[in-house]
Scaffold this active site. Structure first.
Site, PDB file in Angstrom:
ATOM      1  N   LYS A 104       8.953 -14.604   1.352  1.00 49.64           N
ATOM      2  CA  LYS A 104       8.142 -15.802   1.117  1.00 49.64           C
ATOM      3  C   LYS A 104       9.097 -16.977   0.937  1.00 49.64           C
ATOM      4  O   LYS A 104       9.918 -16.987   0.017  1.00 49.64           O
ATOM      5  CB  LYS A 104       7.255 -15.632  -0.118  1.00 49.64           C
ATOM      6  CG  LYS A 104       6.181 -14.568   0.074  1.00 49.64           C
ATOM      7  CD  LYS A 104       5.175 -14.542  -1.059  1.00 49.64           C
ATOM      8  CE  LYS A 104       4.103 -13.497  -0.792  1.00 49.64           C
ATOM      9  NZ  LYS A 104       3.087 -13.447  -1.877  1.00 49.64           N
ATOM     10  N   SER A 208      10.406  -9.153  -1.547  1.00 47.56           N
ATOM     11  CA  SER A 208       9.750  -8.115  -2.346  1.00 47.56           C
ATOM     12  C   SER A 208       9.749  -6.815  -1.567  1.00 47.56           C
ATOM     13  O   SER A 208       9.298  -6.780  -0.408  1.00 47.56           O
ATOM     14  CB  SER A 208       8.307  -8.520  -2.681  1.00 47.56           C
ATOM     15  OG  SER A 208       8.276  -9.709  -3.436  1.00 47.56           O
ATOM     16  N   ALA A 209      10.251  -5.756  -2.184  1.00 45.52           N
ATOM     17  CA  ALA A 209      10.335  -4.464  -1.509  1.00 45.52           C
ATOM     18  C   ALA A 209       8.952  -3.946  -1.159  1.00 45.52           C
ATOM     19  O   ALA A 209       8.021  -4.020  -1.968  1.00 45.52           O
ATOM     20  CB  ALA A 209      11.063  -3.459  -2.397  1.00 45.52           C
ATOM     21  N   PHE A 210       8.822  -3.423   0.052  1.00 47.47           N
ATOM     22  CA  PHE A 210       7.559  -2.830   0.468  1.00 47.47           C
ATOM     23  C   PHE A 210       7.321  -1.512  -0.267  1.00 47.47           C
ATOM     24  O   PHE A 210       8.266  -0.776  -0.579  1.00 47.47           O
ATOM     25  CB  PHE A 210       7.565  -2.573   1.974  1.00 47.47           C
ATOM     26  CG  PHE A 210       6.910  -3.659   2.775  1.00 47.47           C
ATOM     27  CD1 PHE A 210       5.754  -3.405   3.496  1.00 47.47           C
ATOM     28  CD2 PHE A 210       7.437  -4.942   2.802  1.00 47.47           C
ATOM     29  CE1 PHE A 210       5.143  -4.402   4.235  1.00 47.47           C
ATOM     30  CE2 PHE A 210       6.840  -5.942   3.528  1.00 47.47           C
ATOM     31  CZ  PHE A 210       5.675  -5.677   4.263  1.00 47.47           C
ATOM     32  N   LEU A 211       6.065  -1.204  -0.507  1.00 46.60           N
ATOM     33  CA  LEU A 211       5.671   0.090  -1.049  1.00 46.60           C
ATOM     34  C   LEU A 211       5.623   1.101   0.096  1.00 46.60           C
ATOM     35  O   LEU A 211       5.663   0.725   1.271  1.00 46.60           O
ATOM     36  CB  LEU A 211       4.303  -0.032  -1.723  1.00 46.60           C
ATOM     37  CG  LEU A 211       4.250  -0.978  -2.918  1.00 46.60           C
ATOM     38  CD1 LEU A 211       2.809  -1.133  -3.417  1.00 46.60           C
ATOM     39  CD2 LEU A 211       5.151  -0.500  -4.038  1.00 46.60           C
ATOM     40  N   ASP A 277      -5.489 -16.209  -9.576  1.00 42.23           N
ATOM     41  CA  ASP A 277      -5.876 -15.766  -8.230  1.00 42.23           C
ATOM     42  C   ASP A 277      -5.907 -14.243  -8.091  1.00 42.23           C
ATOM     43  O   ASP A 277      -5.615 -13.710  -7.027  1.00 42.23           O
ATOM     44  CB  ASP A 277      -4.902 -16.365  -7.205  1.00 42.23           C
ATOM     45  CG  ASP A 277      -5.400 -16.212  -5.777  1.00 42.23           C
ATOM     46  OD1 ASP A 277      -6.614 -16.308  -5.566  1.00 42.23           O
ATOM     47  OD2 ASP A 277      -4.572 -15.999  -4.883  1.00 42.23           O
ATOM     48  N   GLU A 282      -4.869  -3.191  -6.690  1.00 43.17           N
ATOM     49  CA  GLU A 282      -4.656  -1.968  -5.916  1.00 43.17           C
ATOM     50  C   GLU A 282      -4.155  -0.847  -6.798  1.00 43.17           C
ATOM     51  O   GLU A 282      -3.511  -1.088  -7.827  1.00 43.17           O
ATOM     52  CB  GLU A 282      -3.658  -2.222  -4.774  1.00 43.17           C
ATOM     53  CG  GLU A 282      -4.179  -3.152  -3.700  1.00 43.17           C
ATOM     54  CD  GLU A 282      -3.271  -3.201  -2.482  1.00 43.17           C
ATOM     55  OE1 GLU A 282      -2.558  -2.196  -2.230  1.00 43.17           O
ATOM     56  OE2 GLU A 282      -3.268  -4.231  -1.788  1.00 43.17           O
ATOM     57  N   ASP A 297       1.394  -9.739  -5.345  1.00 39.64           N
ATOM     58  CA  ASP A 297       1.121 -11.106  -4.893  1.00 39.64           C
ATOM     59  C   ASP A 297       0.980 -12.065  -6.073  1.00 39.64           C
ATOM     60  O   ASP A 297      -0.116 -12.496  -6.430  1.00 39.64           O
ATOM     61  CB  ASP A 297      -0.141 -11.130  -4.042  1.00 39.64           C
ATOM     62  CG  ASP A 297      -0.225 -12.388  -3.180  1.00 39.64           C
ATOM     63  OD1 ASP A 297       0.734 -13.180  -3.193  1.00 39.64           O
ATOM     64  OD2 ASP A 297      -1.249 -12.589  -2.515  1.00 39.64           O
TER      65      ASP A 297
END
Length: 408
Positions: A104, A208-211, A277, A282, A297
């Protein structure tokens, strides 16, 4: 595509070498294997230290739009996207060993506050908010925010020259100030005035590391019971009914277990960062109804240090429940020798983009912490400690079979 090829040939550019085979000790894989029902990573995890270092230093081998932008372009199944957010540009960067992170870019300077007239759903997304949210989440011992770091990205070498997405290639341009810029190709922001620009090539951003993929570790996306209205008028029930929590308590899965307590944890976290927001949350399906909620996020946090949006605390103030472990951690961070602002300041100094937050934002954390503790005291005075404070300090032994098992 032809122009991009000629551009590369003119500069005598070549793509990086093919990715190396996946190493079992790779930090990306070890991070995924360390996910358990207690959180995304253990309290003391050398893997996370290595992962943060790798995200800062690894060579980018490809770049692409995120699924949100692809959904807006009709390039993927929009039903899989909770809330397409093409108004805020973000990219997926890939590294060796199948490493992958969400980038981002900087859209707002640290000292700028969100304008008072902005609705939360049109607010900027801030790269430094993502970084600070990870550090705060770890300090609170939630461990529900994916590892996140700041990095200076060379948009020419690490995005333009490695992407194979022709649409992404086509939105790069040179600004009048001779800076390399690009923008989102989507229905909302496909204009050069909404672009992000390097200086002339380097651009700040968060990674940010992906899951783990949904095939390996399925997740549910669930509407937040305290979701806000995403229109210019109208109110949700919780905003007009002080007894709203009584209704929520009667609905599965909030009628028993830890789900409601986890919602309160999330509300406390969001209040501290000022995030309005949180429309969905999840969870990993593997850990069942009592699994932890992912705090994903967080880029709309840390927008206004001068304002405390107490409505974010509605789950706490309306339900009057809190985990004992959460309360003990908050009380500790209110002590002078462990003051939250000072712990955050020290933690954020580890990031290469330090200072990540301005001093007013750090001091706002102390002020908001006191407001949380005041709300808890009010609940205890009204209902008694036994009803308000849920004892979660003694947890049953977790079978090893409940740990996330992910195939290489």
């Amino acid at each position: 595509s032809r122009r991009h090829k000629l551009y590369r040939e003119e500069l005598n550019l070549t793509f990086p070498a093919a990715p190396l085979p996946l190493r079992p000790e790779a930090s990306w894989l070890q991070f995924h294997l360390g996910i358990s029902r207690d959180g995304l990573y253990p309290r003391s995890s050398p893997t996370i230290t290595r992962l943060l270092q790798d995200m800062q230093d690894s060579t980018t081998i490809s770049a692409d739009y995120s699924q949100d932008e692809k959904a807006l372009l009709g390039a993927c199944d929009c039903s899989q996207i909770v809330k397409p957010s093409g108004v805020h540009l973000k990219l997926v960067l890939r590294f060796q060993d199948f490493g992958k992170a969400m980038f981002k870019p900087m859209r707002q300077k640290r000292e700028e506050e969100t304008p008072e007239d902005f609705f939360y759903f049109v607010d900027f997304q801030r790269h430094n908010a993502e970084i600070a949210a990870f550090h705060l989440d770890r300090i609170l011992d939630f461990r529900r925010v994916p590892p996140t770091v700041g990095r200076l990205i060379n948009v020419t070498k690490e995005i333009l020259e490695v992407t194979k997405n022709e649409i992404l290639q086509s939105v790069f341009f040179i600004s009048p100030a001779s800076n390399v810029c690009f923008f989102a190709k989507c229905p909302y922001m496909c204009k050069t005035e909404y672009a992000v620009c390097g200086n002339p090539h380097l651009l700040e951003g968060s990674l940010s590391a992906f899951l783990p993929s949904l095939n390996l570790a399925p997740r549910l996306s669930i509407p937040n019971p305290w979701i806000r209205s995403y229109s210019f008028d109208g109110k949700e029930e919780w905003e007009v009914n002080p007894q709203y929590c009584d209704t929520v308590r009667e609905i599965y899965p909030y009628s028993n277990g830890n789900r409601l307590l986890n919602i309160v944890d999330m509300a406390i976290f969001d209040f501290l960062i000022g995030n309005m927001d949180r429309h969905h949350y999840e969870m990993f399906t593997k850990f069942g109804d009592d699994g932890f909620l992912l705090h994903l996020d967080n880029a709309r946090g840390f927008g206004r240090h001068s304002h405390d949006e107490t409505s974010i605390l509605a789950p706490l103030s309306q339900c009057c429940i809190i985990k004992r472990t959460t309360l003990l951690r908050l009380q500790l961070l209110a002590e002078p020798e462990y003051r939250l602002s000072e712990v955050m300041r020290e933690s954020l100094l580890q990031d290469r983009l330090a200072p990540v937050l301005t001093e007013p934002h750090l001091l706002a954390l102390d002020r908001r912490l006191q407001l949380i503790l005041r709300a808890v005291r009010h609940c205890i005075d009204t209902h008694g400690e036994a009803r308000v404070v849920a004892n979660d300090t003694t947890q049953p032994e977790v079978p090893t079979s409940d740990r996330a098992k992910l195939s290489t």
